[in-house]
Enzyme design. Structure first.
Site, PDB file in Angstrom:
ATOM      1  N   GLY A 181      43.625  34.302  46.359  1.00  0.00           N
ATOM      2  CA  GLY A 181      42.760  35.364  46.841  1.00  0.00           C
ATOM      3  C   GLY A 181      42.778  36.540  45.888  1.00  0.00           C
ATOM      4  CG  HIS A 188      48.177  40.195  46.471  1.00  0.00           C
ATOM      5  ND1 HIS A 188      49.277  39.412  46.174  1.00  0.00           N
ATOM      6  CD2 HIS A 188      48.634  41.477  46.511  1.00  0.00           C
ATOM      7  CE1 HIS A 188      50.340  40.185  46.040  1.00  0.00           C
ATOM      8  NE2 HIS A 188      49.987  41.438  46.235  1.00  0.00           N
ATOM      9  CB  CYS A 189      46.211  35.092  43.949  1.00  0.00           C
ATOM     10  SG  CYS A 189      46.807  34.641  45.588  1.00  0.00           S
ATOM     11  CB  ILE A 190      42.776  37.109  40.634  1.00  0.00           C
ATOM     12  CG1 ILE A 190      41.974  38.167  41.398  1.00  0.00           C
ATOM     13  CG2 ILE A 190      42.548  35.729  41.228  1.00  0.00           C
ATOM     14  CD1 ILE A 190      40.456  37.965  41.312  1.00  0.00           C
TER      15      ILE A 190
END
Length: 358
Positions: free
Chosen positions: A329, A331-333
């Protein structure tokens, strides 16, 4: 040095990202690839409205980055395998004595040596980003990713059994060894172990249980948690199992958690199976929050309202479906760089203090 990891709601200097390049995550055709590039660019461009953004670009993606990214975004060129900056980049820390910026360079091995992953280039990004940020780079023998930890800024960190104790990541690790390394690198004094992550996260591609898909600190003692309320979804029982663990836990200060639920959107399945759509995976920036959107106005608006109340900041919803389809999502990138004195400034101040004492 006494390193600690600030909370994500603490003041920030910038956001770091990596731009999509050709590979197994990007997509199977030109249209799918363009959806991914646009999704990553949308997040970068919105984040740049709040604070500086620097994005690492593989040489092969230079033209696409120039076409899609705002001119306000700084670009650093370096070889990449993939583009999940939260995981391939460093976790930034601050020295409590001098205010110096540090960057923990975890060992990265493709989320546990997955057959679908490559990481020859990605394993160098932690050091590259740390040095580019002017931070002191802290090496670690722990195989870990930024999405596998979440901190409150006061010593509490949440992890999962299936990430830090994954035999394909850290085959000889015990909870005690992991906790000692988290204390050394990010200043953890209380580690809360969740048993697992979301169901889809154990499929390919997946991380085997990243905590940033299920929980996020909104303030010390206040925890936002994903809630899947459809009994037909396997995460209905998973999220209740995780909630039961948190309800029995206390933070580093001995406080029980005030849990704020973030109900999942109504969509339960896509063409590949049960979805992991959630609102816990968001990015906090100076004065704002970037929230995942799923094309469901009622659910997206409800989540935005919860996040706005929890953080006291404006919320911008960005369509995250192309990101979630690839395994993560918003946050992950992304990876936030906390506000801190640059290492050279901190060193100069420390030297000056020593001279005064002498």
């Amino acid at each position: 040095m006494s390193w600690s990891m600030p909370a994500e709601f603490a003041p920030q200097d910038r956001v770091w990202m990596a731009f999509p390049r050709d590979g197994y995550t990007l997509g199977d055709d030109a249209e799918d690839a363009e959806l991914a590039r646009q999704a990553w660019a949308n997040v970068a461009n919105v984040a740049a409205e709040f604070e500086p953004v620097t994005i690492v670009v593989d040489p092969s993606a230079r033209a696409h980055a120039a076409r899609l990214l705002s001119g306000e975004i700084d670009q650093v060129e370096a070889p990449l395998d993939d583009f999940w900056m939260r995981d391939i980049g460093p976790s930034f820390v601050v020295d409590g004595d001098t205010g110096a910026l540090g960057a923990v360079d975890w060992v990265f091995n493709g989320w546990g040596a997955n057959a679908w992953a490559t990481w020859e280039n990605d394993r160098e990004i932690g050091t590259l980003v740390g040095e580019a940020a002017g931070a002191s780079v802290l090496g670690s023998m722990l195989v870990n990713e930024g999405g596998g930890i979440h901190v409150d800024g006061e010593g509490t960190v949440i992890v999962t059994d299936t990430v830090q104790l994954d035999p394909f990541r850290n085959p000889y690790a015990t909870k005690a060894l992991v906790e000692r390394e988290l204390a050394r690198t990010i200043g953890a004094t209380k580690v809360i172990w969740l048993p697992r992550g979301l169901t889809r996260d154990y499929l390919s591609p997946g991380t085997r249980g990243h905590v940033d898909m299920v929980a996020a600190f909104a303030a010390p003692g206040v925890l936002l948690m994903h809630a899947q309320n459809d009994p037909s979804h396997p995460d209905y029982s998973v999220t209740r199992q995780l909630r039961a663990v948190v309800d029995e836990a206390t933070d580093a200060a001995g406080r029980p958690f005030d849990v704020i639920e973030l109900p999942a959107p109504e969509t339960v399945r896509d063409h590949e199976g049960f979805v992991d759509w959630n609102y816990a995976n968001h990015l906090v920036v100076n004065g704002g929050v970037l929230a995942c959107g799923y094309g469901e106005p009622a659910a997206d608006d409800r989540a935005a309202g919860i996040l706005a109340d929890a953080y006291g900041r404006s919320v911008v919803t960005v369509d995250a479906r192309p990101i979630l389809a690839r395994g993560g999502g918003i946050h992950c990138i992304t990876q936030q760089q906390p506000s801190a004195l640059r290492a050279e400034v901190a060193d100069a101040l420390a030297l000056e203090a020593d001279e005064v004492v002498a």
